[in-house]
Design an enzyme around this catalytic site. Structure first.
Site, mmCIF file in Angstrom:
data_model
loop_
_atom_site.group_PDB
_atom_site.id
_atom_site.type_symbol
_atom_site.label_atom_id
_atom_site.label_comp_id
_atom_site.label_asym_id
_atom_site.label_seq_id
_atom_site.Cartn_x
_atom_site.Cartn_y
_atom_site.Cartn_z
ATOM 1 N N HIS A 322 0.774 -1.245 0.000
ATOM 2 C CA HIS A 322 0.000 0.000 0.000
ATOM 3 C C HIS A 322 0.804 1.292 0.000
ATOM 4 O O HIS A 322 0.260 2.362 -0.274
ATOM 5 C CB HIS A 322 -0.951 0.003 1.200
ATOM 6 C CG HIS A 322 -2.299 0.568 0.893
ATOM 7 N ND1 HIS A 322 -2.482 1.677 0.091
ATOM 8 C CD2 HIS A 322 -3.535 0.178 1.268
ATOM 9 C CE1 HIS A 322 -3.773 1.944 -0.001
ATOM 10 N NE2 HIS A 322 -4.432 1.050 0.697
ATOM 11 N N TYR A 436 -13.751 4.997 10.087
ATOM 12 C CA TYR A 436 -12.918 5.544 9.001
ATOM 13 C C TYR A 436 -13.473 5.031 7.682
ATOM 14 O O TYR A 436 -13.723 3.842 7.536
ATOM 15 C CB TYR A 436 -11.491 5.029 9.217
ATOM 16 C CG TYR A 436 -10.432 5.454 8.206
ATOM 17 C CD1 TYR A 436 -9.437 6.359 8.573
ATOM 18 C CD2 TYR A 436 -10.386 4.925 6.922
ATOM 19 C CE1 TYR A 436 -8.433 6.728 7.688
ATOM 20 C CE2 TYR A 436 -9.388 5.294 6.019
ATOM 21 C CZ TYR A 436 -8.418 6.196 6.407
ATOM 22 O OH TYR A 436 -7.425 6.552 5.513
ATOM 23 N N SER A 438 -12.383 5.434 3.608
ATOM 24 C CA SER A 438 -11.359 5.984 2.735
ATOM 25 C C SER A 438 -12.004 6.659 1.520
ATOM 26 O O SER A 438 -12.960 6.134 0.949
ATOM 27 C CB SER A 438 -10.478 4.819 2.286
ATOM 28 O OG SER A 438 -9.511 5.292 1.406
ATOM 29 N N THR A 449 -5.390 10.018 -0.223
ATOM 30 C CA THR A 449 -6.745 9.758 0.261
ATOM 31 C C THR A 449 -7.083 10.776 1.335
ATOM 32 O O THR A 449 -6.195 11.432 1.876
ATOM 33 C CB THR A 449 -6.854 8.347 0.893
ATOM 34 O OG1 THR A 449 -5.904 8.245 1.954
ATOM 35 C CG2 THR A 449 -6.637 7.253 -0.131
#
Length: 608
Positions: A322, A436, A438, A449
């Site tokens: 990532h 959360y 994204s 992001t």
């Protein structure tokens, strides 16, 4: 360019996100700290951040801090950072054969890479009004407008070109473990592919010296050779090292290099990408999720920008690292590979592999291991197995409605899914927690992001009405509460996509303070700040004709990792958790919440 929000907007949005998580006394204390920060040290840091951003117009204010956040993290990348997306099966069932699909997808991946590097890949554009802008005539006209003005032309018809600066890291790239901070490495000159099978490493060139791709029938022949190779699985599988703590792995890597493995590691690091061929078929969705999210630790190289994984029955997926990029770049790649390999497959079930000498073309990499390395691999495998053992994965599909019905009722499908998660957590644990979602900021240069904060005073009020006070509310009142949640969630989503969230801004200010050696402001030492950033419900959504399922691990040990998709007539949800949370019960509560929401929207009376 990615805007830096006004400090007062950021503080207001931050306090709005804190409100549902705190009681009145806690909120007053947090509010006081926030306003003190806004008038004092926060203002100074904000001005410095803006000045620094003005000096660095080639990038965005979040790029450096965000890379650092990922690359300085010392936890293993597998389960903590790497995510997966699995492909839908090929619509023509006879093409879902491991050898055929591996060949077709590899050829399509190379076609994508060559198209991208030649500058011919169609730009990634977000069309708000596709009837006007997603047309041949618009594409023809915009092609002749100089690039300094073409974005403006696109904005005029509500088309937003997206940042594609991450794409070059898709290929020939890997994350190298280093002490304290890893490095991203790319070698675009390398022409070979890395193939893992049974924990063994193979490489062969897929590009010739003139830059042309090998014939598909030759690639097929080499894959066939690897699939029929009966080398036993290594007693000390090297792949496990890429699942280790980053500092531990950095030291072991140094040992590998000192022990005469430099050339072999160079082949691994510079390969076009890693193709992992697994020797078993997929049993069900949970097995699919486990295979694509973590596998067995031996037949993956988690540091590569991505592993293309293909199982015995031709099921395919991507596990991606990532730090180098976000889901949008991987999804574009996946969509193109799926479309190309299914609509224009390079080989068919009737195709014969070329008669080439694969034993000469394919090189099996051998690694020289001393006792310390063997011990390191054994320990890595034990730790990996223990982590995987502790992880639970649960999946549901809700078939009583989806995007079509929700749009008909004029509510946001994403807002309804997020509301269902809030309701479910309240039903299961009797509380509202940090959540959360994204959101891509690729509409801006070097955007990454932003966070949408789906837990709001609106979702809390609505969830409490459904779960604690059902008898007090008429169906009309419940409908109003859902609409209120939808409107507010829509606003948060729009703000985040336009770079007007608060999370990245506060992160950037904190990073700046630490980098300048300034004492961490009290605002950041508030327990409420820590709690908001301890994301118990971490969510990410995607919808694509190429993707069947996506998922990732929880971001905290007492959290849920929720991958979800809202399709036309169903909603899918894939949840990961560790032993402190019950993902199965959570999904039962999500299902009940979706049922209740849909029934209320249809005007039906519901019972608790």
């Amino acid at each position: 360019r990615l805007p830096i929000p006004k400090l007062e907007d950021t503080i207001r949005r931050y306090l709005n996100a804190q409100k549902p998580l705190l009681n009145d006394d806690q909120f007053r204390k947090t509010e006081e700290l926030a306003h003190h920060f806004e008038k004092g040290i926060g203002r100074e840091l904000h001005e410095q951040l803006v000045a620094q951003d003005n000096r660095n117009k080639h990038t965005s204010y979040i790029t450096g801090p965000w890379f650092d956040m990922y690359l300085k993290a010392r936890e293993p990348v597998v389960l903590n950072f790497n995510a997966f997306m699995s492909f839908n099966p090929d619509p023509k069932s006879e093409y879902n054969d491991q050898l055929i699909r591996a060949t077709n997808m590899t050829v399509s991946a190379i076609r994508f890479m060559k198209t991208f590097r030649a500058g011919y890949l169609e730009p990634e554009v977000f069309h708000l009004n596709p009837e006007k802008s997603d047309t041949q005539i618009f594409k023809k006209i915009i092609r002749f407008v100089p690039s300094s003005l073409s974005w403006f032309g696109a904005y005029m018809v509500n088309a937003y070109p997206l940042d594609m600066s991450q794409y070059f890291r898709l290929f020939n790239s890997t994350r190298l473990p280093k002490l304290n901070r890893d490095e991203l490495y790319t070698d675009e000159k390398a022409k070979h592919l890395l193939v893992l099978r049974n924990g063994n490493f193979y490489v062969f060139d897929v590009i010739d010296r003139d830059g042309n791709m090998l014939k598909p029938s030759e690639i097929q022949a080499h894959f066939k050779y690897i699939l029929s190779n009966n080398s036993p699985a290594p007693a000390f599988p090297l792949g496990c090292l890429s699942s280790e703590n980053r500092d531990t792995w950095a030291l072991l890597r140094k040992n590998l290099l000192d022990n005469g493995n430099e050339e072999a590691l160079q082949k691994v690091d510079s390969a076009l990408f890693c193709l992992s061929l697994d020797d078993f078929p997929i049993k069900d969705f949970v097995h699919l999720s486990r295979t694509m999210l973590h596998g067995d630790g031996a037949n993956r190289w988690y540091d590569k920008s991505f592993n293309l994984i293909i199982t015995k029955d031709g099921t395919a997926g991507i596990n991606f690292e990532h730090s180098w990029g976000d889901g949008v770049a991987v999804l574009r790649f996946q969509n193109e590979v799926f479309k190309d390999s299914t609509k224009a497959p390079a080989i068919s079930p009737e195709s014969q592999p070329a008669s080439v000498d694969s034993s000469r073309a394919v090189q099996k990499l051998d690694f020289k291991l001393n006792d310390a390395l063997k011990a390191g691999i054994t320990k890595a495998k034990q730790k990996f197995d223990a982590s995987v053992e502790a992880l639970s994965l649960n999946i549901i599909q809700f078939h009583e409605g989806g995007k079509d019905l929700l749009k008909q009722k004029k509510v946001s499908p994403d807002a309804v899914a997020q509301l269902a998660f809030q309701m479910a957590f309240l039903r299961q644990y009797n509380q509202t927690v940090a959540t959360y979602e994204s959101c891509s900021t690729a509409a801006f240069k070097h955007g990454r992001t932003e966070t949408i904060r789906p837990a709001s005073i609106h979702t809390k009020k609505c969830s409490e009405a459904f779960i604690r006070e059902l008898s007090k509310h008429s169906t009309e009142e419940l409908q109003k509460l859902i609409v209120e949640c939808s409107k507010y969630h829509g606003r948060l989503t729009k703000e985040a996509a336009m770079g007007q969230g608060f999370d990245r801004h506060l992160f950037g200010l904190r990073y700046l303070a630490l980098s300048k050696g300034i004492a961490l402001p009290d605002f950041y030492q508030d327990q409420a700040y820590a709690r908001l950033n301890h994301n118990i419900i971490s969510t990410s959504t995607l919808a694509s004709p190429a993707v069947q399922l996506g998922g990732f691990g929880p971001v905290v040990s007492d959290g849920f990792g929720v991958g979800y998709q809202v399709q036309d007539d169903w909603i899918g949800c894939n949840v990961s958790s560790y032993p402190t949370r019950d993902g199965k019960e959570f999904l039962q509560c999500v299902h009940k919440s979706l049922e209740d929401i849909f029934n209320v929207l249809k005007g039906k009376k519901i019972s608790s």
